[in-house]
Design a protein around this motif. Structure first.
Motif, PDB file in Angstrom:
ATOM      1  N   ALA A   1       0.823  -1.209   0.000  1.00 58.31           N
ATOM      2  CA  ALA A   1       0.000   0.000   0.000  1.00 58.31           C
ATOM      3  C   ALA A   1       0.859   1.261   0.000  1.00 58.31           C
ATOM      4  CB  ALA A   1      -0.913   0.005   1.216  1.00 58.31           C
ATOM      5  N   GLN A   2       0.357   2.261  -0.685  1.00 51.67           N
ATOM      6  CA  GLN A   2       1.000   3.570  -0.668  1.00 51.67           C
ATOM      7  C   GLN A   2       0.825   4.202   0.715  1.00 51.67           C
ATOM      8  OE1 GLN A   2      -0.440   6.062  -3.816  1.00 51.67           O
ATOM      9  NE2 GLN A   2       0.663   7.887  -3.121  1.00 51.67           N
ATOM     10  N   LYS A   3       1.878   4.816   1.221  1.00 54.79           N
ATOM     11  CA  LYS A   3       1.839   5.425   2.548  1.00 54.79           C
ATOM     12  C   LYS A   3       1.481   6.907   2.454  1.00 54.79           C
ATOM     13  CE  LYS A   3       3.176   1.696   4.762  1.00 54.79           C
ATOM     14  NZ  LYS A   3       2.266   0.975   5.677  1.00 54.79           N
ATOM     15  N   PHE A   4       0.694   7.374   3.403  1.00 54.46           N
ATOM     16  CA  PHE A   4       0.301   8.781   3.458  1.00 54.46           C
ATOM     17  C   PHE A   4       0.578   9.325   4.857  1.00 54.46           C
ATOM     18  CE2 PHE A   4      -2.198   6.862   0.118  1.00 54.46           C
ATOM     19  CZ  PHE A   4      -2.140   7.790  -0.906  1.00 54.46           C
ATOM     20  N   THR A   5       1.037  10.571   4.903  1.00 51.72           N
ATOM     21  CA  THR A   5       1.278  11.205   6.200  1.00 51.72           C
ATOM     22  C   THR A   5      -0.043  11.607   6.829  1.00 51.72           C
ATOM     23  OG1 THR A   5       1.421  13.436   5.264  1.00 51.72           O
ATOM     24  CG2 THR A   5       3.461  12.132   5.307  1.00 51.72           C
ATOM     25  N   ASP A   6      -0.017  11.872   8.127  1.00 49.25           N
ATOM     26  CA  ASP A   6      -1.215  12.339   8.811  1.00 49.25           C
ATOM     27  C   ASP A   6      -1.724  13.629   8.187  1.00 49.25           C
ATOM     28  OD1 ASP A   6      -1.127  10.205  10.531  1.00 49.25           O
ATOM     29  OD2 ASP A   6      -0.129  11.294  12.146  1.00 49.25           O
ATOM     30  N   GLU A   7      -0.799  14.480   7.781  1.00 50.40           N
ATOM     31  CA  GLU A   7      -1.195  15.752   7.162  1.00 50.40           C
ATOM     32  C   GLU A   7      -1.916  15.511   5.844  1.00 50.40           C
ATOM     33  OE1 GLU A   7       0.810  19.965   5.601  1.00 50.40           O
ATOM     34  OE2 GLU A   7       2.062  18.393   6.479  1.00 50.40           O
ATOM     35  N   GLU A   8      -1.420  14.568   5.041  1.00 48.53           N
ATOM     36  CA  GLU A   8      -2.068  14.251   3.762  1.00 48.53           C
ATOM     37  C   GLU A   8      -3.453  13.658   3.987  1.00 48.53           C
ATOM     38  OE1 GLU A   8       1.707  13.197   0.827  1.00 48.53           O
ATOM     39  OE2 GLU A   8       1.080  11.731   2.352  1.00 48.53           O
ATOM     40  N   THR A   9      -3.576  12.822   5.002  1.00 46.74           N
ATOM     41  CA  THR A   9      -4.878  12.226   5.318  1.00 46.74           C
ATOM     42  C   THR A   9      -5.871  13.290   5.761  1.00 46.74           C
ATOM     43  OG1 THR A   9      -3.884  10.105   5.921  1.00 46.74           O
ATOM     44  CG2 THR A   9      -6.067  10.584   6.808  1.00 46.74           C
ATOM     45  N   GLN A  10      -5.435  14.206   6.599  1.00 45.61           N
ATOM     46  CA  GLN A  10      -6.314  15.277   7.066  1.00 45.61           C
ATOM     47  C   GLN A  10      -6.722  16.195   5.918  1.00 45.61           C
ATOM     48  OE1 GLN A  10      -7.775  15.290  10.002  1.00 45.61           O
ATOM     49  NE2 GLN A  10      -6.627  13.393  10.436  1.00 45.61           N
TER      50      GLN A  10
ATOM     51  N   GLU B   1     -11.024  17.936   2.161  1.00 42.82           N
ATOM     52  CA  GLU B   1     -11.564  18.042   0.801  1.00 42.82           C
ATOM     53  C   GLU B   1     -12.926  17.359   0.690  1.00 42.82           C
ATOM     54  OE1 GLU B   1      -8.636  16.360  -1.745  1.00 42.82           O
ATOM     55  OE2 GLU B   1      -7.172  17.977  -1.414  1.00 42.82           O
ATOM     56  N   LEU B   2     -13.100  16.292   1.452  1.00 37.55           N
ATOM     57  CA  LEU B   2     -14.365  15.551   1.432  1.00 37.55           C
ATOM     58  C   LEU B   2     -15.409  16.157   2.369  1.00 37.55           C
ATOM     59  CD1 LEU B   2     -12.872  11.938   1.530  1.00 37.55           C
ATOM     60  CD2 LEU B   2     -13.956  13.029  -0.446  1.00 37.55           C
ATOM     61  N   GLY B   3     -14.986  17.114   3.174  1.00 37.64           N
ATOM     62  CA  GLY B   3     -15.900  17.755   4.112  1.00 37.64           C
ATOM     63  C   GLY B   3     -16.238  16.903   5.309  1.00 37.64           C
ATOM     64  N   ILE B   4     -15.298  16.043   5.733  1.00 43.15           N
ATOM     65  CA  ILE B   4     -15.575  15.150   6.858  1.00 43.15           C
ATOM     66  C   ILE B   4     -14.537  15.314   7.975  1.00 43.15           C
ATOM     67  CG2 ILE B   4     -16.796  13.448   5.474  1.00 43.15           C
ATOM     68  CD1 ILE B   4     -14.246  11.765   5.411  1.00 43.15           C
TER      69      ILE B   4
ATOM     70  N   SER C   1      -6.876   5.879   2.986  1.00 47.58           N
ATOM     71  CA  SER C   1      -6.118   6.369   4.141  1.00 47.58           C
ATOM     72  C   SER C   1      -7.000   7.067   5.168  1.00 47.58           C
ATOM     73  CB  SER C   1      -5.003   7.325   3.679  1.00 47.58           C
ATOM     74  OG  SER C   1      -5.515   8.598   3.295  1.00 47.58           O
ATOM     75  N   VAL C   2      -8.169   7.556   4.759  1.00 46.78           N
ATOM     76  CA  VAL C   2      -9.026   8.276   5.706  1.00 46.78           C
ATOM     77  C   VAL C   2     -10.013   7.350   6.415  1.00 46.78           C
ATOM     78  CG1 VAL C   2      -8.902  10.255   4.140  1.00 46.78           C
ATOM     79  CG2 VAL C   2     -10.968   8.875   4.183  1.00 46.78           C
ATOM     80  N   LEU C   3     -10.076   6.086   5.997  1.00 49.65           N
ATOM     81  CA  LEU C   3     -11.067   5.170   6.557  1.00 49.65           C
ATOM     82  C   LEU C   3     -10.643   4.626   7.914  1.00 49.65           C
ATOM     83  CD1 LEU C   3     -12.077   2.941   3.488  1.00 49.65           C
ATOM     84  CD2 LEU C   3     -13.012   5.159   4.195  1.00 49.65           C
ATOM     85  N   ASP C   4     -11.617   4.412   8.764  1.00 49.99           N
ATOM     86  CA  ASP C   4     -11.403   3.674  10.002  1.00 49.99           C
ATOM     87  C   ASP C   4     -11.700   2.188   9.802  1.00 49.99           C
ATOM     88  OD1 ASP C   4     -10.800   5.900  11.918  1.00 49.99           O
ATOM     89  OD2 ASP C   4     -12.766   6.576  11.206  1.00 49.99           O
ATOM     90  N   VAL C   5     -12.704   1.894   8.974  1.00 49.12           N
ATOM     91  CA  VAL C   5     -13.084   0.502   8.687  1.00 49.12           C
ATOM     92  C   VAL C   5     -13.493   0.405   7.228  1.00 49.12           C
ATOM     93  CG1 VAL C   5     -14.736  -1.360   9.175  1.00 49.12           C
ATOM     94  CG2 VAL C   5     -13.846   0.022  11.053  1.00 49.12           C
ATOM     95  N   PHE C   6     -13.073  -0.672   6.575  1.00 48.15           N
ATOM     96  CA  PHE C   6     -13.496  -0.968   5.215  1.00 48.15           C
ATOM     97  C   PHE C   6     -14.600  -2.015   5.277  1.00 48.15           C
ATOM     98  CE2 PHE C   6     -13.417  -3.340   1.247  1.00 48.15           C
ATOM     99  CZ  PHE C   6     -13.408  -2.318   0.307  1.00 48.15           C
ATOM    100  N   VAL C   7     -15.652  -1.808   4.467  1.00 48.39           N
ATOM    101  CA  VAL C   7     -16.804  -2.719   4.482  1.00 48.39           C
ATOM    102  C   VAL C   7     -17.000  -3.313   3.093  1.00 48.39           C
ATOM    103  CG1 VAL C   7     -19.199  -2.982   5.189  1.00 48.39           C
ATOM    104  CG2 VAL C   7     -17.843  -1.094   6.122  1.00 48.39           C
TER     105      VAL C   7
END
Length: 380
Positions: free
Chosen positions: A173-182, A187-190, A267-273
């Motif tokens: 998996a591609q890695k993302f920093t906390d800043e990139e995730t935030q 951008e998604l408004g969440i 990267s922004v998900l807590d759980v995948f369904v």
């Protein structure tokens, strides 16, 4: 491989050109195989996503419109392609490509490999069952899960010894920093929302989205700020959006359509369904696990072969919104368990479902098929 060594040309044939799981597997597999001793061509019945994706990855494509299963013009064009490009082996995916590719391989006298990716292809039709039985005897039949192998043996009538399982694999998996995730969340408004759930898949009935939407009100009773990202497109988009309105959960559900930045969204998900009603071996599920996401997936197809229940996620019954909600709430209530499941999910993918393992197994299969073919030719 020395610089002067010639590559062996392999033609992949795909029934579909759309952005589904099988097509995504074809695009990644052919790109990886094309880097070594094989030169890969991809033959398609129509232009589309798969052609664009293959070309972007450096794999040549050729569109040969079928216009009917026994269109002589298509067979003539394919045979000409084999001669022109000196194709040594044909590898076909799903029924129409398998049937047509097998006939061409028999006429041209080249070895044939067929990969079956799923079950929902009108197995009740006798001609399909007969075709797969013939192909399994005269070519090499591959399926993507043990569950699908059992199905091919029990329902289609193919002998077990004639079916080989090669699991789909994914890259790290591609890695993302906390800043990139935030930034992505913003951008998604969440921003600030918990939990964020996500599902990736075409919006078709077999993917079971409606049962996940039915489960959301129960999740929202416990977690009012919960958000659900629905990634994918398809024929049910309007129907599913109407269901969201009827359930009054529009503020919590985001239809994102088809996206090219799925790793970033994961990267922004807590759980995948994964609420599917049927699966071969889900690439979306594998990619989520590789991204260290705990998962809740239905007990169908190859899902139990991927998800280690109680270690990487939970299994739930298909078409059961209540069971889905119960297990989502169980997982979301313990962040320590979620993090542990995520780490164990990524490790499971590295050990058993890596891209390298999948590509090596297909390379070895090609080598065996070509060797057996040459041995047979020498005995004549």
């Amino acid at each position: 491989m020395t610089s002067g060594e010639e590559k062996t040309t392999v033609l992949h044939l795909s029934t579909s050109s759309g952005p589904g799981g099988a097509e995504r597997m074809i695009s990644t597999l052919t790109a990886e195989l094309n880097q070594g001793k094989f030169r890969i061509l991809v033959g398609l019945f129509r232009p589309g996503w798969l052609q664009t994706e293959c070309e972007a990855r450096g794999v040549r494509t050729c569109v040969m419109p079928l216009g009917g299963r026994f269109n002589l013009q298509w067979f003539r064009a394919c045979l000409q392609l084999l001669r022109r490009e000196q194709v040594a082996l044909i590898h076909a995916h799903e029924f129409s490509a398998i049937l047509c590719g097998w006939i061409v391989a028999m006429v041209a006298g080249v070895p044939f490999v067929a990969t079956v990716h799923g079950k929902n292809y009108f197995w009740e039709k006798l001609r399909r069952r007969v075709t797969y039985r013939l192909v399994s005897r005269q070519g090499t039949m591959v399926v993507v899960s043990q569950d699908l192998k059992q199905f091919m043996c029990d329902k289609v009538g193919v002998a077990a010894k004639r079916v080989e399982v090669i699991y789909n694999g994914v890259a790290p998996a591609q890695k993302f920093t906390d800043e990139e995730t935030q930034t992505c969340k913003a951008e998604l408004g969440i921003s600030g929302s918990y939990p964020v759930l996500g599902v990736v898949g075409s919006l078709y009935p077999v993917k079971g989205h409606r049962f996940l939407l039915e489960a959301m009100p129960e999740v929202l009773r416990r977690w009012p700020k919960a958000q659900l990202l629905v990634i994918g497109r398809g024929e049910l988009e309007v129907v599913l959006k109407e269901q969201v309105e009827q359930l009054a959960i529009g503020a919590n559900v985001h239809f994102l359509g088809m996206r090219q930045d799925v790793p970033r969204l994961l990267s922004v998900l807590d759980v995948f369904v994964l609420p599917s009603l049927s699966e071969g071996l889900s690439l979306a599920l594998l990619e989520a696990m590789a991204a260290e996401k705990p998962v809740v997936a239905t007990l169908v197809g190859g899902n139990p072969e991927l998800v280690d229940h109680g270690r990487t996620g939970f299994w739930v019954q298909s078409e059961d919104a209540k069971d889905l909600a119960v297990n989502l709430l169980k997982l979301l209530s313990d962040q320590g368990t979620m993090q542990q499941f995520g780490r164990q999910a990524a490790e499971r993918v590295r050990q058993h479902f890596s891209m390298e393992q999948m590509v090596d197994r297909y390379r070895n299969l090609y080598a065996r098929s070509l060797s057996a073919h040459h041995s047979g030719m020498n005995k004549k």
